[in-house]
Design a protein around this motif. Structure first.
Motif, PDB file in Angstrom:
ATOM      1  N   ALA A 217     -18.578  50.359  16.830  1.00  0.00           N
ATOM      2  CA  ALA A 217     -18.800  51.575  17.562  1.00  0.00           C
ATOM      3  C   ALA A 217     -17.873  51.809  18.605  1.00  0.00           C
ATOM      4  O   ALA A 217     -17.931  52.023  19.401  1.00  0.00           O
ATOM      5  CB  ALA A 217     -20.042  50.974  18.255  1.00  0.00           C
ATOM      6  N   ASP A 220     -15.005  54.024  18.569  1.00  0.00           N
ATOM      7  CA  ASP A 220     -15.617  55.208  18.243  1.00  0.00           C
ATOM      8  C   ASP A 220     -15.772  55.744  17.267  1.00  0.00           C
ATOM      9  O   ASP A 220     -15.160  56.458  16.313  1.00  0.00           O
ATOM     10  CB  ASP A 220     -14.789  56.155  19.098  1.00  0.00           C
ATOM     11  CG  ASP A 220     -14.804  55.882  21.098  1.00  0.00           C
ATOM     12  OD1 ASP A 220     -16.098  55.613  20.851  1.00  0.00           O
ATOM     13  OD2 ASP A 220     -14.206  56.465  21.022  1.00  0.00           O
ATOM     14  N   LYS A 222     -18.196  55.559  13.701  1.00  0.00           N
ATOM     15  CA  LYS A 222     -19.683  56.458  13.697  1.00  0.00           C
ATOM     16  C   LYS A 222     -19.994  55.811  12.750  1.00  0.00           C
ATOM     17  O   LYS A 222     -20.544  56.244  11.306  1.00  0.00           O
ATOM     18  CB  LYS A 222     -20.331  57.105  13.558  1.00  0.00           C
ATOM     19  CG  LYS A 222     -20.213  57.940  15.011  1.00  0.00           C
ATOM     20  CD  LYS A 222     -20.977  59.548  15.248  1.00  0.00           C
ATOM     21  CE  LYS A 222     -20.621  59.896  16.639  1.00  0.00           C
ATOM     22  NZ  LYS A 222     -19.482  59.158  17.486  1.00  0.00           N
ATOM     23  N   GLU A 224     -22.552  52.269  11.027  1.00  0.00           N
ATOM     24  CA  GLU A 224     -23.703  51.411  10.963  1.00  0.00           C
ATOM     25  C   GLU A 224     -23.451  50.127  10.421  1.00  0.00           C
ATOM     26  O   GLU A 224     -23.896  49.156  10.258  1.00  0.00           O
ATOM     27  CB  GLU A 224     -24.600  52.003  10.432  1.00  0.00           C
ATOM     28  CG  GLU A 224     -25.291  52.209   9.108  1.00  0.00           C
ATOM     29  CD  GLU A 224     -26.539  52.778   8.958  1.00  0.00           C
ATOM     30  OE1 GLU A 224     -27.089  52.419   7.413  1.00  0.00           O
ATOM     31  OE2 GLU A 224     -27.316  53.012   9.800  1.00  0.00           O
TER      32      GLU A 224
END
Length: 309
Positions: A217, A220, A222, A224
């Protein structure tokens, strides 16, 4: 042979196997047609251009930087504990494929046959022991050909889709040549990679992995978790996004550095115990492996090489 790409991957690496390691699966004894133009000597300079991979157009090629010769510690070829150490392991596996390719080429030439076109022998990275420095420099998806592969010949394009009896004999000869080297070390290497597998479940390693999503994160990205990250890598490679693959490789190297900082000492501890428990087997491999490499080098006029930054 216990190919590195067949070792059960850690979390998130299964998806990557489809997009990145397919080239290794496609590199078989049919890979004899594409390679270096200097067929007479079969010797390459330490840096040479790597041709594009026909079977995987989404994977760009890179200039092939290699070093030649066996390492001083021969056992490190089969017992890698670090990403840098896996480069020698890649060289060992690739050298067997290179010998196989030349066995097919030489046999087909004697038989007056054209070898079916296919991808050249390539170095295959071990993602169970990631080479973060290499990923930081080159990213994901860049395939590096092994220098000294058989040359492409004009007749290869006209080779029949289904090989006839003469060419089938050559392919069998190539498979046999490709197994000569692995037979020296494959049983011991397989045991070593099985020994490494539990490292990923060590509590310290699992704790280190917890910081991976937040690191992504911060850059940048994306995703999880690792599975989502490698799904993103797959998407970039499928879209032939070389720049994206390089960026994600650099991010992965940064975010996995804390994990490797924990795993590498654990692997080294395992290696110390493994060397003590398998001292006699290792001594046999250390004696026999260089002899077999020299024999194949002389037979096919090739050189043992490993990828380099």
């Amino acid at each position: 042979m216990p190919r590195p790409d067949r070792i059960p991957p850690g979390p998130g690496l299964r998806r990557l196997g489809v997009a990145l390691l397919c080239a290794a699966a496609l590199t078989s004894v049919l890979s004899a047609c594409t390679g270096a133009p200097e067929a007479a000597t079969r010797q390459q300079q330490p840096a040479a251009a790597a041709p594009a991979v026909p079977a995987a157009p989404s994977v760009p090629s890179v200039p092939a930087k290699v070093s030649y010769g066996m390492p001083a510690d021969v056992s490190s070829l089969i017992l890698p504990t670090s990403g840098e150490g896996t480069r020698s392991t890649q060289g060992l596996d690739a050298f067997a494929r290179l010998a196989s390719a030349w066995a097919v080429h030489d046999c087909a030439r004697k038989q007056g046959q054209a070898v079916p076109d296919g991808p050249p022998p390539m170095f295959t990275r071990l993602f169970s022991v990631p080479d973060l420095d290499y990923l930081r420099a080159h990213g994901f998806g860049e395939a590096v050909d092994v220098p000294g592969a058989p040359p492409r010949t004009p007749s290869s394009a006209q080779a029949p889709a289904a090989p006839g009896p003469e060419l089938r004999t050559c392919l069998t000869e190539g498979r046999s040549a490709g197994q000569e080297l692995p037979r020296v070390y494959q049983a011991l290497q397989a045991r070593w990679f099985r020994e490494l597998a539990p490292v990923d479940q060590d509590p310290e390693v699992l704790r280190a992995r917890e910081g991976f999503p937040s690191c992504l994160a911060a850059h940048d990205v994306k995703a999880e978790d690792e599975n989502a990250f490698f799904a993103l890598v797959d998407a970039r490679l499928q879209a032939a996004d070389a720049q994206g693959g390089r960026r994600l490789g650099a991010v992965y190297a940064t975010c996995m550095a804390p994990v490797e900082a924990v795993r590498e000492p654990l692997r080294e501890q395992l290696a110390e115990r493994f060397r003590a428990e398998h001292r006699a087997e290792i001594a046999t491999v250390v004696t026999e492996l260089p002899k077999k490499v020299r024999e194949l080098e002389e037979r096919y006029r090739i050189r043992f090489s490993v990828p380099a930054l």
